[in-house]
Enzyme design. Structure first.
Site, mmCIF file in Angstrom:
data_model
loop_
_atom_site.group_PDB
_atom_site.id
_atom_site.type_symbol
_atom_site.label_atom_id
_atom_site.label_comp_id
_atom_site.label_asym_id
_atom_site.label_seq_id
_atom_site.Cartn_x
_atom_site.Cartn_y
_atom_site.Cartn_z
ATOM 1 N N TYR A 56 -62.965 38.298 -15.498
ATOM 2 C CA TYR A 56 -62.306 38.546 -17.057
ATOM 3 C C TYR A 56 -63.067 38.042 -17.991
ATOM 4 O O TYR A 56 -62.988 36.519 -18.213
ATOM 5 C CB TYR A 56 -60.967 38.364 -16.973
ATOM 6 C CG TYR A 56 -60.132 39.050 -15.844
ATOM 7 C CD1 TYR A 56 -60.227 40.217 -15.466
ATOM 8 C CD2 TYR A 56 -58.837 38.334 -15.515
ATOM 9 C CE1 TYR A 56 -59.493 40.825 -14.484
ATOM 10 C CE2 TYR A 56 -58.015 38.946 -14.477
ATOM 11 C CZ TYR A 56 -58.766 40.230 -14.028
ATOM 12 O OH TYR A 56 -57.833 40.886 -13.071
ATOM 13 N N HIS A 121 -61.208 39.582 -5.033
ATOM 14 C CA HIS A 121 -61.030 40.749 -6.071
ATOM 15 C C HIS A 121 -61.717 41.865 -5.861
ATOM 16 O O HIS A 121 -62.824 42.262 -5.638
ATOM 17 C CB HIS A 121 -61.782 39.968 -7.536
ATOM 18 C CG HIS A 121 -61.100 40.528 -8.606
ATOM 19 N ND1 HIS A 121 -61.491 40.049 -9.852
ATOM 20 C CD2 HIS A 121 -60.396 41.596 -8.977
ATOM 21 C CE1 HIS A 121 -61.061 40.754 -10.750
ATOM 22 N NE2 HIS A 121 -60.485 41.717 -10.293
#
Length: 316
Positions: A56, A121
């Site tokens: 992110y 992820h």
């Protein structure tokens, strides 16, 4: 704020979790002051679960969340931090070497000695067999070394969860994080809940607003949904507005109704957003959901119910 147990971990998470991707300037610029104030208000309002990833904002989310948590000055055991590994600004790397290095980097950015949850992820973008045979054993070692208390996997296609869980020793994984599959327009995660419970894993649901589909302003340009799904959600949002209702509030409350799902992660980047989400959860607890508005929205979305979009490399 209601807390719920996460699978067999013993962790108790607030039913609304703080999604920290916006702190990485993923949805517009957020000042450090704004980020710190948002995290502080969330924590003071009973939100104890904070989720981030090195992906992110190219590590920015972790750094900013780390500063914000430090500024709380709260005991480490009063909040739960989850981060991820395997997906980076540079691309995907699920090798044991990379994920082992990854957690050290994340802990430094977060200014923590350990995370509560470390997750692989978006595993659909890698080889699921590598995830089973190499990545997860590396995560187990990190758990044994005290770098993380619990481990899990995240991704969009629901099939990835059973693929992995059926191939690792029972009890290996503690948690799965699914997104965009427990929303008013797509509740297909619900069908998987009995299986996940049987496997003993906790369930986290992210993106109750379906990455912006269930908002007044609509999704970002890049949203992968079909034109049909986008226009149905747009119609539902317009209907809510006409009735003086807020589709985002209704959508969050809908996702919170299923108590088998421990926490609903919502991206937050301002004090106002934190207030809105906390208020929605509190209203749901005291006066329930607006059944009439919900059934009207559900009937508008019926033609596209459970429609998703492709994600990842096609698994053979």
């Amino acid at each position: 704020m209601e807390v719920r147990e996460l699978g067999r971990t013993g962790l108790k998470l607030s039913c609304v979790g703080f999604g920290a991707s916006p702190l990485g300037n993923v949805f517009g610029t957020v000042s450090e002051e704004q980020a710190i104030a948002s995290v502080r208000l969330a924590f003071q309002s009973g939100i104890n679960f904070f989720d981030t990833s090195p992906y992110y904002g190219g590590t920015l989310s972790e750094k900013v969340l780390g500063k914000a948590l430090k500024a709380l000055g709260a005991p480490r055991n009063s909040y739960v931090v989850a981060t991820k590994c395997g997906r980076y600004k540079e691309g995907f790397d699920f090798s044991a070497e990379r994920v082992t290095r990854s957690i050290e980097e994340s802990l430094e950015r977060l200014q923590l000695d350990y995370v509560d949850i470390l997750q692989c992820h978006d595993i659909e973008f890698g080889s699921l067999d590598q995830v089973v045979n190499e990545t997860i054993p590396a995560l187990v070692k990190l758990k044994e070394a005290g770098k993380t208390r619990f481990i899990g996997i995240t991704g969009l296609p629901l099939g990835i969860f059973s693929y992995v869980l059926d191939r690792v020793p029972p009890g290996t994984l503690d948690v799965v994080l699914s997104y965009c599959h427990y929303c008013v327009n797509d509740s297909s995660l619900g069908d998987l809940v009995p299986y996940l419970k049987e496997k003993g894993v906790g369930i986290i649901n992210a993106s109750p607003l379906s990455m912006g589909l269930l908002t007044q302003d609509g999704p970002p340009e890049w949203h992968p949904a079909s034109p049909q799904l986008k226009s149905a959600c747009q119609a539902a949002a317009a209907h809510c507005k006409e009735k003086g209702k807020n589709i985002s509030k209704l959508a969050l409350q809908y996702s919170l109704l299923n108590k088998e799902i421990t926490s609903v992660l919502v991206g937050m980047k301002s004090v106002e957003q934190v207030e809105e989400n906390v208020t929605a959860a509190r209203e749901l607890a005291t006066s329930g959901i607006d059944e009439e508005a919900l059934s009207e929205v559900e009937s508008i979305l019926k033609p596209v119910k459970n429609q998703s979009w492709p994600s990842g490399i096609q698994q053979s």
